[in-house]
Design an enzyme around this catalytic site. Sequence first.
Site, mmCIF file in Angstrom:
data_model
loop_
_atom_site.group_PDB
_atom_site.id
_atom_site.type_symbol
_atom_site.label_atom_id
_atom_site.label_comp_id
_atom_site.label_asym_id
_atom_site.label_seq_id
_atom_site.Cartn_x
_atom_site.Cartn_y
_atom_site.Cartn_z
ATOM 1 N N ARG A 134 18.193 78.487 -32.032
ATOM 2 C CA ARG A 134 17.554 78.331 -33.341
ATOM 3 C C ARG A 134 16.514 77.202 -33.292
ATOM 4 O O ARG A 134 15.318 77.459 -33.287
ATOM 5 C CB ARG A 134 18.634 78.048 -34.406
ATOM 6 C CG ARG A 134 18.151 78.108 -35.849
ATOM 7 C CD ARG A 134 17.395 76.916 -36.329
ATOM 8 N NE ARG A 134 18.172 75.661 -36.271
ATOM 9 C CZ ARG A 134 17.648 74.487 -36.564
ATOM 10 N NH1 ARG A 134 16.372 74.370 -36.928
ATOM 11 N NH2 ARG A 134 18.369 73.370 -36.460
ATOM 12 N N HIS A 162 16.487 64.614 -31.676
ATOM 13 C CA HIS A 162 15.355 65.084 -30.869
ATOM 14 C C HIS A 162 15.004 63.946 -29.910
ATOM 15 O O HIS A 162 15.364 62.792 -30.131
ATOM 16 C CB HIS A 162 14.191 65.483 -31.777
ATOM 17 C CG HIS A 162 14.455 66.772 -32.515
ATOM 18 N ND1 HIS A 162 13.884 67.962 -32.162
ATOM 19 C CD2 HIS A 162 15.271 67.043 -33.565
ATOM 20 C CE1 HIS A 162 14.325 68.919 -32.970
ATOM 21 N NE2 HIS A 162 15.166 68.394 -33.829
ATOM 22 N N CYS A 216 10.151 70.849 -33.990
ATOM 23 C CA CYS A 216 10.208 71.245 -35.401
ATOM 24 C C CYS A 216 8.795 71.612 -35.815
ATOM 25 O O CYS A 216 7.870 70.819 -35.634
ATOM 26 C CB CYS A 216 10.746 70.119 -36.270
ATOM 27 S SG CYS A 216 10.778 70.577 -38.014
HETATM 28 P P1 HMG Z 1 8.533 79.478 -50.604
HETATM 29 O O1 HMG Z 1 7.232 80.052 -50.118
HETATM 30 O O2 HMG Z 1 8.482 78.286 -51.463
HETATM 31 O O3 HMG Z 1 9.480 80.508 -51.356
HETATM 32 O O4 HMG Z 1 9.420 79.180 -49.331
HETATM 33 P P2 HMG Z 1 9.356 81.981 -51.843
HETATM 34 O O5 HMG Z 1 10.682 82.243 -52.497
HETATM 35 O O6 HMG Z 1 8.109 82.128 -52.651
HETATM 36 O O7 HMG Z 1 9.245 82.870 -50.547
HETATM 37 C C1 HMG Z 1 8.058 83.138 -49.854
HETATM 38 C C2 HMG Z 1 8.165 84.477 -49.155
HETATM 39 O O8 HMG Z 1 9.227 84.436 -48.192
HETATM 40 C C3 HMG Z 1 8.545 85.632 -50.088
HETATM 41 O O9 HMG Z 1 7.967 86.800 -49.529
HETATM 42 C C4 HMG Z 1 10.038 85.714 -49.963
HETATM 43 O O10 HMG Z 1 10.563 87.006 -50.236
HETATM 44 C C5 HMG Z 1 10.234 85.385 -48.522
HETATM 45 P P3 HMG Z 1 6.741 87.554 -50.250
HETATM 46 O O11 HMG Z 1 7.202 87.823 -51.648
HETATM 47 O O12 HMG Z 1 5.601 86.546 -50.211
HETATM 48 O O13 HMG Z 1 6.507 88.763 -49.436
HETATM 49 N N1 HMG Z 1 11.542 84.747 -48.289
HETATM 50 C C6 HMG Z 1 12.419 85.124 -47.369
HETATM 51 N N2 HMG Z 1 12.401 86.127 -46.462
HETATM 52 C C7 HMG Z 1 13.473 86.247 -45.667
HETATM 53 N N3 HMG Z 1 14.538 85.398 -45.694
HETATM 54 C C8 HMG Z 1 14.575 84.381 -46.583
HETATM 55 C C9 HMG Z 1 13.481 84.222 -47.461
HETATM 56 N N4 HMG Z 1 13.211 83.333 -48.430
HETATM 57 C C10 HMG Z 1 12.027 83.657 -48.931
HETATM 58 N N5 HMG Z 1 15.622 83.556 -46.615
HETATM 59 C C11 HMG Z 1 11.454 78.748 -48.159
HETATM 60 C C12 HMG Z 1 10.686 78.521 -49.432
HETATM 61 C C13 HMG Z 1 12.647 77.814 -48.149
HETATM 62 C C14 HMG Z 1 11.907 80.200 -48.097
HETATM 63 C C15 HMG Z 1 10.503 78.449 -46.952
HETATM 64 O O14 HMG Z 1 9.952 77.194 -47.146
HETATM 65 C C16 HMG Z 1 11.202 78.505 -45.647
HETATM 66 O O15 HMG Z 1 11.670 79.541 -45.196
HETATM 67 N N6 HMG Z 1 11.272 77.344 -44.958
HETATM 68 C C17 HMG Z 1 11.969 77.265 -43.699
HETATM 69 C C18 HMG Z 1 11.399 76.170 -42.886
HETATM 70 C C19 HMG Z 1 12.176 76.056 -41.602
HETATM 71 O O16 HMG Z 1 12.859 76.965 -41.190
HETATM 72 N N7 HMG Z 1 12.068 74.879 -40.962
HETATM 73 C C20 HMG Z 1 12.745 74.649 -39.742
HETATM 74 C C21 HMG Z 1 14.225 74.501 -39.945
HETATM 75 S S1 HMG Z 1 14.690 72.867 -40.475
HETATM 76 C C22 HMG Z 1 14.715 71.945 -39.023
HETATM 77 O O17 HMG Z 1 14.316 72.425 -37.996
HETATM 78 C C23 HMG Z 1 15.339 70.586 -39.036
HETATM 79 C C24 HMG Z 1 16.724 70.573 -38.402
HETATM 80 O O18 HMG Z 1 16.672 71.019 -37.073
HETATM 81 C C25 HMG Z 1 17.282 69.154 -38.437
HETATM 82 C C26 HMG Z 1 16.293 68.099 -37.910
HETATM 83 O O19 HMG Z 1 15.855 68.192 -36.749
HETATM 84 O O20 HMG Z 1 15.979 67.213 -38.713
HETATM 85 C C27 HMG Z 1 17.699 71.461 -39.167
HETATM 86 MG MG MG Z 2 16.069 69.798 -35.397
#
Ligand code: HMG
Ligand code: MG
Length: 302
Positions: free
Chosen positions: A19, A213, A244
């Site tokens: 992931r 990280h 990230c």
């Molecule tokens: P948004 O644009 O504010 O929300 O995103 P939305 O509800 O308007 O959704 C946008 C589009 O995505 C829509 O599609 C939704 O249907 C679709 P459209 O109508 O435009 O065709 N959608 C989805 N599709 C599939 N599965 C879903 C989903 N949700 C919405 N679950 C949102 C808000 C949270 C969805 C977006 O910002 C997002 O997905 N962010 C994820 C970012 C991410 O994954 N970052 C990396 C992970 S965190 C990380 O790595 C840190 C960590 O490792 C710890 C560390 O290192 O600190 C954990």
């Molecule tokens: Mg991370």
Amino acid sequence: MNAIEDLPKQVELIEVGPRDGLQNEAEPLALEHKIELVEGLAAAGLSTVETGSFVSPKWVPQMADSDAVFRGISRRAGVAYTALTPNMRGLERALESKADEVAVFAAASESFSQRNINCSIDDSIARFEPVMEAARQHKLPVRGYVSCVLGCPYEGEIDPQAVLEVSRRLLELGCYEVSLGDTIGIGTPGSMARLLDVLSADIDVRQLALHCHDSYGQALANLLVGLQYGIRRIDSSVAGLGGCPYATGASGNVATEDVVYMLQGLGVESGVDLDALIAVGERCCGQMQRRNHSRVAQARGS
Ligand code: HMG
Ligand code: MG
């Protein structure tokens, strides 16, 4: 004084390569190779494998096939296959995919929260409430992540009190533990100790995990400090895959191989077969035509 005598005798590694690793690789790994990776990690003894991420494919295209990864894997008994779920849509996908556990993710920094999940910290907590409720109904354990615990790419230093506050809120919501993310790998043993001083005064260390990280090469040292505070759960990524997408300059998580090697040297059991793990990392790096960032794998000359 014996600095290692009081360390935990056993540590659980949470493998986040499929992931956190793959979400930031420019070249996507083919579906069958993702499946092979997850299966190889479980076979090497990792008992928790973060298998995918049910986030918006527009935001993180590398994770768009997580449903297919879950469908494709052969599961081993005793292994938890987990996923990220930022909202209800994510949780529904996790349920359809029969994930064993899910994770919500918040940040200790407002700017990072906005850039990563497009909302404020308060709004993210509100968004997690129905996710937690639905997970509870389905008896699905939920992990909480807090990003930027030792620094933020946009705001710089982060006050440990801010980390404490978000961590408390996630635990109050029902997360069984909080994984403390040094998202940009900027922490040092000094800042880690200062953070854990504050957190461990308020939170049982058994509810804390570390997610380091390795951008500044401090991850192993930071983890050792965590072990000295009694932390027994460590996130790591095979071959040091990852980064990230919203944190410029962040390198991958600390390599699982390197953590296993350090734990072996400390006499701490992790249940992971180091040789098998190195082989899994090498194979994946070969498939991606990417350098293996595990120092142990490099030293073994595999
Ligand atoms: P948004 O644009 O504010 O929300 O995103 P939305 O509800 O308007 O959704 C946008 C589009 O995505 C829509 O599609 C939704 O249907 C679709 P459209 O109508 O435009 O065709 N959608 C989805 N599709 C599939 N599965 C879903 C989903 N949700 C919405 N679950 C949102 C808000 C949270 C969805 C977006 O910002 C997002 O997905 N962010 C994820 C970012 C991410 O994954 N970052 C990396 C992970 S965190 C990380 O790595 C840190 C960590 O490792 C710890 C560390 O290192 O600190 C954990
Ligand atoms: Mg991370």
